[in-house]
Design a protein around this motif. Sequence first.
Motif, mmCIF file in Angstrom:
data_model
loop_
_atom_site.group_PDB
_atom_site.id
_atom_site.type_symbol
_atom_site.label_atom_id
_atom_site.label_comp_id
_atom_site.label_asym_id
_atom_site.label_seq_id
_atom_site.Cartn_x
_atom_site.Cartn_y
_atom_site.Cartn_z
ATOM 1 N N PHE A 1 77.911 85.797 -115.377
ATOM 2 C CA PHE A 1 76.677 85.668 -116.168
ATOM 3 C C PHE A 1 75.725 84.656 -115.543
ATOM 4 C CE2 PHE A 1 78.803 87.007 -120.427
ATOM 5 C CZ PHE A 1 78.727 88.331 -120.052
ATOM 6 N N ALA A 2 76.276 83.554 -115.037
ATOM 7 C CA ALA A 2 75.422 82.533 -114.413
ATOM 8 C C ALA A 2 74.716 83.106 -113.188
ATOM 9 C CB ALA A 2 76.257 81.305 -114.043
ATOM 10 N N ILE A 3 75.437 83.844 -112.377
ATOM 11 C CA ILE A 3 74.829 84.457 -111.186
ATOM 12 C C ILE A 3 73.820 85.518 -111.592
ATOM 13 C CG2 ILE A 3 75.310 85.920 -109.183
ATOM 14 C CD1 ILE A 3 77.961 84.350 -108.904
ATOM 15 N N ALA A 4 74.174 86.354 -112.564
ATOM 16 C CA ALA A 4 73.273 87.427 -112.989
ATOM 17 C C ALA A 4 71.984 86.869 -113.578
ATOM 18 C CB ALA A 4 73.979 88.324 -114.007
ATOM 19 N N THR A 5 72.083 85.848 -114.417
ATOM 20 C CA THR A 5 70.865 85.298 -115.024
ATOM 21 C C THR A 5 70.024 84.564 -113.989
ATOM 22 O OG1 THR A 5 72.099 83.326 -115.742
ATOM 23 C CG2 THR A 5 71.831 85.102 -117.356
ATOM 24 N N TRP B 1 66.189 85.619 -113.001
ATOM 25 C CA TRP B 1 65.071 84.678 -113.011
ATOM 26 C C TRP B 1 64.411 84.600 -111.636
ATOM 27 C CZ3 TRP B 1 61.774 82.888 -116.159
ATOM 28 C CH2 TRP B 1 60.997 81.796 -115.827
ATOM 29 N N TRP B 2 65.186 84.602 -110.582
ATOM 30 C CA TRP B 2 64.644 84.540 -109.235
ATOM 31 C C TRP B 2 63.771 85.762 -108.951
ATOM 32 C CZ3 TRP B 2 65.849 87.532 -104.784
ATOM 33 C CH2 TRP B 2 65.317 87.025 -103.597
ATOM 34 N N ARG B 3 64.259 86.951 -109.302
ATOM 35 C CA ARG B 3 63.472 88.166 -109.069
ATOM 36 C C ARG B 3 62.209 88.167 -109.913
ATOM 37 N NH1 ARG B 3 66.572 93.535 -108.964
ATOM 38 N NH2 ARG B 3 65.025 94.041 -107.391
ATOM 39 N N ARG B 4 62.313 87.683 -111.125
ATOM 40 C CA ARG B 4 61.135 87.650 -111.995
ATOM 41 C C ARG B 4 60.077 86.670 -111.454
ATOM 42 N NH1 ARG B 4 60.445 87.472 -118.405
ATOM 43 N NH2 ARG B 4 58.387 86.558 -118.373
ATOM 44 N N GLN B 5 60.510 85.522 -110.981
ATOM 45 C CA GLN B 5 59.587 84.544 -110.412
ATOM 46 C C GLN B 5 58.912 85.098 -109.158
ATOM 47 O OE1 GLN B 5 59.048 82.543 -112.963
ATOM 48 N NE2 GLN B 5 58.997 80.801 -111.602
ATOM 49 N N ARG B 6 59.676 85.791 -108.311
ATOM 50 C CA ARG B 6 59.097 86.352 -107.090
ATOM 51 C C ARG B 6 58.089 87.446 -107.385
ATOM 52 N NH1 ARG B 6 60.815 85.385 -101.918
ATOM 53 N NH2 ARG B 6 60.371 87.550 -101.434
#
Length: 149
Positions: free
Chosen positions: A64-68, A72-77
Amino acid sequence: MWVFLQQMSYWDWLALGVILLILEVFGAGGYLLWIGMAAAAVGVLTFVLPQLPWEMQFLLFGLFAIATALYWWRRQRSAVRQSDQPHLNLRGQELIGKAFLVHEAIVDGRGKIKVADGVWLAKGPDSPVGARVKVIAQEGAILTVERTD
């Protein structure tokens, strides 16, 4: 310690999630937010499935930590957009390619040009007051100009 980790209940996971979210408030820049959400999600799953083995709890927490974090990283990019004003806050860059009048004669390569209601230092070929020059570059507060006769 080992016994505690093997017997973590949903309250422990929820408490870890809350602690991480509180630490996020102090300025972690978004990193602890998603790890805290992952801990809270494991807490909810442990509440719903109380017989979930501790190994599976930690595995789910890591996933879950990796998935979230990836979410977030993809959303920020994807949120990065090109500006319609690329020279905003780059004072002088917007002047390149435009023509202005010499305010103080350019002598020995140094002088001043009038830009809107201000005066900029200029370097370039010797030019008399009133000559038309075009800005070709900027170096700090000095504009490089060339004659446009």
